[in-house]
Design a protein around this motif. Structure first.
Motif, PDB file in Angstrom:
ATOM      1  N   MET A 126       0.808  -1.223   0.000  1.00  0.00           N
ATOM      2  CA  MET A 126       0.000   0.000   0.000  1.00  0.00           C
ATOM      3  C   MET A 126       0.838   1.270   0.000  1.00  0.00           C
ATOM      4  O   MET A 126       0.275   2.373   0.067  1.00  0.00           O
ATOM      5  CB  MET A 126      -0.955   0.009   1.203  1.00  0.00           C
ATOM      6  N   GLU A 127       2.168   1.155  -0.072  1.00  0.00           N
ATOM      7  CA  GLU A 127       3.000   2.358   0.030  1.00  0.00           C
ATOM      8  C   GLU A 127       2.765   3.317  -1.123  1.00  0.00           C
ATOM      9  O   GLU A 127       2.580   2.926  -2.279  1.00  0.00           O
ATOM     10  CB  GLU A 127       4.484   1.986   0.083  1.00  0.00           C
ATOM     11  N   HIS A 128       2.792   4.594  -0.812  1.00  0.00           N
ATOM     12  CA  HIS A 128       2.858   5.662  -1.802  1.00  0.00           C
ATOM     13  C   HIS A 128       4.154   5.485  -2.584  1.00  0.00           C
ATOM     14  O   HIS A 128       5.148   4.995  -2.064  1.00  0.00           O
ATOM     15  CB  HIS A 128       2.840   7.010  -1.064  1.00  0.00           C
ATOM     16  N   HIS A 129       4.147   5.870  -3.844  1.00  0.00           N
ATOM     17  CA  HIS A 129       5.357   5.729  -4.661  1.00  0.00           C
ATOM     18  C   HIS A 129       6.574   6.371  -4.004  1.00  0.00           C
ATOM     19  O   HIS A 129       7.710   5.926  -4.206  1.00  0.00           O
ATOM     20  CB  HIS A 129       5.136   6.350  -6.040  1.00  0.00           C
ATOM     21  N   SER A 130       6.341   7.411  -3.199  1.00  0.00           N
ATOM     22  CA  SER A 130       7.452   8.109  -2.544  1.00  0.00           C
ATOM     23  C   SER A 130       8.190   7.225  -1.545  1.00  0.00           C
ATOM     24  O   SER A 130       9.353   7.483  -1.241  1.00  0.00           O
ATOM     25  CB  SER A 130       6.938   9.367  -1.835  1.00  0.00           C
ATOM     26  N   SER A 179      -3.019   4.821   5.089  1.00  0.00           N
ATOM     27  CA  SER A 179      -3.006   4.667   3.636  1.00  0.00           C
ATOM     28  C   SER A 179      -3.853   5.742   2.977  1.00  0.00           C
ATOM     29  O   SER A 179      -5.008   5.963   3.364  1.00  0.00           O
ATOM     30  CB  SER A 179      -3.539   3.289   3.247  1.00  0.00           C
ATOM     31  N   ASN A 180      -3.285   6.409   1.954  1.00  0.00           N
ATOM     32  CA  ASN A 180      -4.023   7.445   1.246  1.00  0.00           C
ATOM     33  C   ASN A 180      -5.064   6.861   0.295  1.00  0.00           C
ATOM     34  O   ASN A 180      -5.867   7.602  -0.269  1.00  0.00           O
ATOM     35  CB  ASN A 180      -3.069   8.362   0.477  1.00  0.00           C
ATOM     36  N   THR A 181      -5.061   5.547   0.120  1.00  0.00           N
ATOM     37  CA  THR A 181      -6.040   4.884  -0.735  1.00  0.00           C
ATOM     38  C   THR A 181      -7.020   4.036   0.075  1.00  0.00           C
ATOM     39  O   THR A 181      -8.234   4.123  -0.099  1.00  0.00           O
ATOM     40  CB  THR A 181      -5.334   3.995  -1.777  1.00  0.00           C
ATOM     41  N   LEU A 182      -6.504   3.232   0.991  1.00  0.00           N
ATOM     42  CA  LEU A 182      -7.350   2.333   1.775  1.00  0.00           C
ATOM     43  C   LEU A 182      -7.928   3.002   3.019  1.00  0.00           C
ATOM     44  O   LEU A 182      -8.925   2.527   3.577  1.00  0.00           O
ATOM     45  CB  LEU A 182      -6.557   1.092   2.195  1.00  0.00           C
ATOM     46  N   GLY A 183      -7.288   4.044   3.494  1.00  0.00           N
ATOM     47  CA  GLY A 183      -7.764   4.710   4.709  1.00  0.00           C
ATOM     48  C   GLY A 183      -7.468   3.964   5.989  1.00  0.00           C
ATOM     49  O   GLY A 183      -7.850   4.422   7.071  1.00  0.00           O
ATOM     50  N   CYS A 184      -6.784   2.818   5.903  1.00  0.00           N
ATOM     51  CA  CYS A 184      -6.497   2.045   7.111  1.00  0.00           C
ATOM     52  C   CYS A 184      -5.432   2.752   7.943  1.00  0.00           C
ATOM     53  O   CYS A 184      -4.525   3.401   7.414  1.00  0.00           O
ATOM     54  CB  CYS A 184      -6.050   0.623   6.757  1.00  0.00           C
ATOM     55  N   HIS A 373      -3.722   7.415  -7.316  1.00  0.00           N
ATOM     56  CA  HIS A 373      -3.333   8.061  -6.057  1.00  0.00           C
ATOM     57  C   HIS A 373      -1.880   7.759  -5.668  1.00  0.00           C
ATOM     58  O   HIS A 373      -1.551   7.652  -4.479  1.00  0.00           O
ATOM     59  CB  HIS A 373      -4.278   7.664  -4.918  1.00  0.00           C
ATOM     60  N   CYS A 374      -1.020   7.613  -6.665  1.00  0.00           N
ATOM     61  CA  CYS A 374       0.404   7.289  -6.436  1.00  0.00           C
ATOM     62  C   CYS A 374       0.562   5.961  -5.697  1.00  0.00           C
ATOM     63  O   CYS A 374       1.498   5.791  -4.919  1.00  0.00           O
ATOM     64  CB  CYS A 374       1.112   8.409  -5.692  1.00  0.00           C
ATOM     65  N   THR A 375      -0.379   5.044  -5.938  1.00  0.00           N
ATOM     66  CA  THR A 375      -0.282   3.697  -5.366  1.00  0.00           C
ATOM     67  C   THR A 375      -0.626   2.674  -6.452  1.00  0.00           C
ATOM     68  O   THR A 375      -1.550   1.871  -6.303  1.00  0.00           O
ATOM     69  CB  THR A 375      -1.223   3.518  -4.151  1.00  0.00           C
ATOM     70  N   LYS A 383      -6.720  -5.331  -8.107  1.00  0.00           N
ATOM     71  CA  LYS A 383      -7.262  -5.692  -9.424  1.00  0.00           C
ATOM     72  C   LYS A 383      -8.199  -4.620  -9.982  1.00  0.00           C
ATOM     73  O   LYS A 383      -9.228  -4.913 -10.600  1.00  0.00           O
ATOM     74  CB  LYS A 383      -7.960  -7.059  -9.385  1.00  0.00           C
ATOM     75  N   VAL A 384      -7.826  -3.365  -9.747  1.00  0.00           N
ATOM     76  CA  VAL A 384      -8.522  -2.233 -10.365  1.00  0.00           C
ATOM     77  C   VAL A 384      -7.458  -1.274 -10.902  1.00  0.00           C
ATOM     78  O   VAL A 384      -6.378  -1.136 -10.323  1.00  0.00           O
ATOM     79  CB  VAL A 384      -9.437  -1.488  -9.360  1.00  0.00           C
ATOM     80  N   SER A 385      -7.774  -0.638 -12.032  1.00  0.00           N
ATOM     81  CA  SER A 385      -6.788   0.268 -12.628  1.00  0.00           C
ATOM     82  C   SER A 385      -6.762   1.617 -11.935  1.00  0.00           C
ATOM     83  O   SER A 385      -5.718   2.273 -11.868  1.00  0.00           O
ATOM     84  CB  SER A 385      -7.092   0.463 -14.117  1.00  0.00           C
ATOM     85  N   SER A 386      -7.904   2.029 -11.396  1.00  0.00           N
ATOM     86  CA  SER A 386      -7.980   3.323 -10.713  1.00  0.00           C
ATOM     87  C   SER A 386      -9.222   3.344  -9.843  1.00  0.00           C
ATOM     88  O   SER A 386     -10.124   2.511  -9.995  1.00  0.00           O
ATOM     89  CB  SER A 386      -8.014   4.481 -11.719  1.00  0.00           C
ATOM     90  N   THR A 387      -9.261   4.309  -8.950  1.00  0.00           N
ATOM     91  CA  THR A 387     -10.419   4.494  -8.079  1.00  0.00           C
ATOM     92  C   THR A 387     -10.736   5.980  -7.990  1.00  0.00           C
ATOM     93  O   THR A 387      -9.892   6.839  -8.274  1.00  0.00           O
ATOM     94  CB  THR A 387     -10.175   3.953  -6.653  1.00  0.00           C
ATOM     95  N   ALA A 388     -11.959   6.273  -7.601  1.00  0.00           N
ATOM     96  CA  ALA A 388     -12.327   7.631  -7.206  1.00  0.00           C
ATOM     97  C   ALA A 388     -12.095   7.749  -5.703  1.00  0.00           C
ATOM     98  O   ALA A 388     -12.173   6.754  -4.982  1.00  0.00           O
ATOM     99  CB  ALA A 388     -13.778   7.912  -7.545  1.00  0.00           C
ATOM    100  N   ARG A 389     -11.790   8.950  -5.244  1.00  0.00           N
ATOM    101  CA  ARG A 389     -11.527   9.128  -3.809  1.00  0.00           C
ATOM    102  C   ARG A 389     -12.116  10.439  -3.318  1.00  0.00           C
ATOM    103  O   ARG A 389     -11.842  11.501  -3.865  1.00  0.00           O
ATOM    104  CB  ARG A 389     -10.020   9.116  -3.532  1.00  0.00           C
TER     105      ARG A 389
END
Length: 420
Positions: A126-130, A179-184, A373-375, A383-389
């Motif tokens: 789940m890491e950000h690309h940074s 996580s900036n995508t999962l919110g965990c 989202h840089c993840t 198994k998704v190419s992108s998400t809305a946030r």
């Protein structure tokens, strides 16, 4: 200033954010992209203007009045940041352009000099690309091995798998706090305890936690922690690295130039003490002053109060999102009171592409994020190419969540009619 009265936190603070009071496509702006960057209160804007109108000068180098005032403001902001995260010493706070630079500093200064072939670095999927790319580079140069913690059944950090990955070869654990995508919200204190049992260092990406909850680096006991100012009501172009004093002292400089030196000769140089050893060249003085003003603002409100209010918003956001059958949210569900995860939701809506959703919502004045989202590795794992946030901050209201949900429902219905 913040009004002291009996109404929701957002209604108290919204007068402090001029940008929120505008029309987008003839609709009131609903800004739900604070995980990407937060908006700035008038006190931060005023601090920037005051610095450039009254105190603008280079720091540390001059003995005239303006330089002295600029230095006091610049270093005073460092004291505020140190207190904000409860660092043991102001010397443990290094200014950086952003969290990415802070991670690169650790990777190059510590990683390149301490890792060797066969050593292991544990990251997460789940890491950000940074917090991924710098360690890829270090591994390629040193021969170190990267290992990755995956997700548990709740799409959160798999602590049990982490325990199977760590061993005596582990030298570093790098983990995002939220996580900036999962919110965990990852169990960083427990991760640190386990890592230190193997003498491994721990680097925490706190970009999504420092702006939203109280952070105590001494309690967490991490070795390094990074955050970006622009996500916590401060200007862009400023962030900070926290590092334990002895550890930072053992690390060589990251960049060379002015400010980071003690004495310079034609064939060698000696270096300044912390934190200036890592702050080469003229720094982002005005931005640091703005960061200090942002810390003042957040402290005045109270991070406990911000965290509690955002939990209320989270519970309401998830309740409303569940009304739309096509919506799939990624990451763990919040508890009934909204605690247990961050105030953001990454989601898909059936076959509707997130970029199309974002475009339609923008026409209703609703600003959300769409993409990876840089993840990217995490999205492949899901198994998704992108998400809305949609991501919230303490200046958002329930009414804005309602406006978002209403627009989202209309968008889903519109695309359903097209797709049949």
């Amino acid at each position: 200033m913040i009004a002291i009265q009996e109404k929701s936190l957002a209604l108290q603070v919204r007068p402090d954010f001029p940008i929120l009071h505008q029309q987008i496509q003839e609709s009131p702006l609903v800004y739900l992209d604070s995980a990407a960057t937060s908006q700035k209160p008038t006190s931060v804007l005023a601090a920037l203007q005051d610095y450039y109108e009254q105190d603008n000068a280079n720091v540390h180098r001059g003995v005239h009045t303006l330089s002295g005032r600029a230095t006091d403001a610049y270093e005073g902001a460092r004291d505020k940041v140190a207190a904000f995260v409860n660092a043991a010493s102001r010397q443990e706070i290094v200014y950086t352009r952003n969290a990415s630079e802070g991670i690169n500093l650790v990777a190059y200064s510590w990683g390149m000099n301490n890792l060797k072939a066969g050593d292991e670095v544990i990251l997460t999927v789940m890491e950000h690309h940074s917090n991924l790319i710098p360690w890829q580079w270090v591994a390629q140069k040193t021969g170190a091995v990267l290992k990755f913690v995956e997700l548990d059944e709740n799409q959160a950090f798999d602590l049990e798998q982490f325990k199977t990955l760590i061993n005596d070869r582990t030298k570093l654990v790098g983990v995002v706090h939220v996580s900036n995508t999962l919110g965990c919200i990852n169990p960083v204190e427990e991760i640190v305890v386990i890592a230190h049992q193997y003498d491994a260092k721990v680097l925490i990406d706190a970009c999504q936690s420092v702006p939203h909850m109280p952070i105590d680096v001494q309690k967490i006991d991490c070795d390094w922690l990074v955050a970006s100012g622009h996500k916590m009501c401060a200007p862009t172009g400023i962030g900070f690295l926290y590092g334990k004093l002895d550890l930072l002292r053992s690390m060589p400089p990251f960049l060379g130039g002015g400010e980071m030196i003690a004495d310079v000769f034609l064939d060698h140089a000696t270096y300044a003490d912390l934190p200036h050893k890592f702050e080469a060249g003229t720094p982002a003085i005005g931005e640091a002053v703005g960061l200090g003003a942002a810390v003042d603002y957040l402290t005045q409100i109270g991070m406990d109060k911000i965290h509690a209010y955002e939990a209320e918003l989270t519970a309401y956001l998830f309740k409303r999102l569940r009304e739309i059958p096509e919506v799939q949210i990624y990451g763990p569900q919040p508890h009934a009171d909204g605690t247990g995860r961050a105030a953001l939701a990454s989601f898909t809506a059936g076959d509707v592409h997130p970029h199309d959703l974002s475009t339609i919502l923008d026409q209703a004045g609703v600003a959300i994020r769409a993409g990876h989202h840089c993840t990217q590795p995490l999205h492949r794992h899901l198994k998704v190419s992108s998400t809305a946030r949609a991501s919230l901050y303490f200046y958002n209201t329930r009414e804005e969540i309602d406006a978002f949900i209403n627009s989202l429902k209309e968008a889903v219905e519109f695309f359903s009619s097209i797709f049949g």
